[in-house]
Motif scaffolding. Structure first.
Motif, PDB file in Angstrom:
ATOM      1  N   LYS A   1       0.832  -1.216   0.000  1.00  9.73           N
ATOM      2  CA  LYS A   1       0.000   0.000   0.000  1.00  9.73           C
ATOM      3  C   LYS A   1       0.860   1.257   0.000  1.00  9.73           C
ATOM      4  CE  LYS A   1      -4.084  -2.004   2.258  1.00  9.73           C
ATOM      5  NZ  LYS A   1      -4.922  -2.008   3.486  1.00  9.73           N
ATOM      6  N   ARG A   2       1.929   1.248   0.782  1.00  8.07           N
ATOM      7  CA  ARG A   2       2.793   2.433   0.857  1.00  8.07           C
ATOM      8  C   ARG A   2       3.550   2.649  -0.448  1.00  8.07           C
ATOM      9  NH1 ARG A   2       5.372   3.356   6.771  1.00  8.07           N
ATOM     10  NH2 ARG A   2       5.704   5.381   5.780  1.00  8.07           N
TER      11      ARG A   2
ATOM     12  N   ASN B   1       2.494   1.728  -3.425  1.00  7.90           N
ATOM     13  CA  ASN B   1       1.493   2.229  -4.370  1.00  7.90           C
ATOM     14  C   ASN B   1       1.236   3.716  -4.176  1.00  7.90           C
ATOM     15  OD1 ASN B   1       0.755  -0.001  -6.014  1.00  7.90           O
ATOM     16  ND2 ASN B   1      -0.371  -0.898  -4.313  1.00  7.90           N
ATOM     17  N   LYS B   2       1.178   4.134  -2.923  1.00  4.54           N
ATOM     18  CA  LYS B   2       0.949   5.541  -2.614  1.00  4.54           C
ATOM     19  C   LYS B   2       2.075   6.416  -3.131  1.00  4.54           C
ATOM     20  CE  LYS B   2      -0.511   8.504   1.239  1.00  4.54           C
ATOM     21  NZ  LYS B   2      -0.771   8.548   2.715  1.00  4.54           N
ATOM     22  N   LEU B   3       3.287   5.864  -3.163  1.00  2.00           N
ATOM     23  CA  LEU B   3       4.457   6.600  -3.661  1.00  2.00           C
ATOM     24  C   LEU B   3       4.632   6.462  -5.175  1.00  2.00           C
ATOM     25  CD1 LEU B   3       6.970   5.678  -0.822  1.00  2.00           C
ATOM     26  CD2 LEU B   3       6.074   7.975  -1.305  1.00  2.00           C
TER      27      LEU B   3
END
Length: 216
Positions: free
Chosen positions: A63-64, A66-68
């Motif tokens: 998730k992290r 993907n966020k970046l």
């Protein structure tokens, strides 16, 4: 987290291809439809994994990333499988070739371009505070969109700020320890990687001599 019975697990994994295993059993399986099941066990009696299972770390890291905007696997679900004392992450793999396989197919200007792109990618991870303990060419994917991405992402730490010189050097040491990867790079290739990485690092003047000692 969904709980699977032994019968459900056996049915799901029937005719699956085992991609990785150890003395404790299967670790990574690929199903007939191409999706992946990665199994996790708690390795120690007293472990932080009892509080935060490795499977949940894997999902959190995805998730992290993907966020970046960093390509990685697509999580479908998280399972608890009591009958085999495992948790499992079910996901779609990142499509493309590992950097290790890709390196073996390219040469000349194409190889120089990829080395430059790889150096920029790794520096970008570090600038975003990402310390990837399993950093090697088998875990970096040249995606179908010709954009580098990451797999096998459970062993990763995120810092609030850009990594320090000390952490960058330690992480690059992991990268250079894989002899099969370093064997794919000529002296000129390594020099190009170092040059591009240091140029890309704008937060501070990166000590070129220190990084060179890792590669040579």
């Amino acid at each position: 987290m969904e709980t699977l019975t032994l019968q459900q697990y056996v049915s799901l994994t029937e005719k699956a291809t085992v991609l990785a295993k150890d003395s404790f059993g299967d670790k990574v399986l690929q199903l007939k439809n191409g999706t992946i099941i990665k199994l996790f066990r708690c390795k120690h009696l007293f472990s932080s994994a009892l509080l935060v299972p490795y499977s949940k770390r894997f999902i959190k890291n995805a998730k992290r990333l993907n966020k970046l905007g960093i390509p990685t696997v697509f999580i479908i679900s998280l399972w608890r499988i009591p009958a085999i004392k495992r948790t499992g992450v079910y996901y779609r793999p990142l499509q493309g070739e590992t950097a290790r396989d890709y390196f073996s197919q390219i040469s000349g200007e194409q190889k120089k371009h990829f080395i430059s792109k790889l150096a920029c990618f790794i520096e970008n991870l570090h600038s975003n505070g990402i310390y990837f303990r399993s950093l090697h060419c088998g875990n970096i994917i040249e995606t179908e969109g010709k954009e580098p991405g990451l797999i096998d992402i459970h062993d990763m730490k995120f810092y609030r700020k850009s990594l320090s010189v000390r952490l960058r050097l330690r992480n690059l040491l992991h990268f250079t320890r894989y002899k099969e990867d370093m064997a794919l790079l000529s002296t000129e290739d390594k020099e190009l990687f170092i040059k591009v990485y240091c140029q890309q690092c704008t937060a501070f003047n990166f000590p070129t001599k220190k990084i060179s000692r890792l590669f040579f």
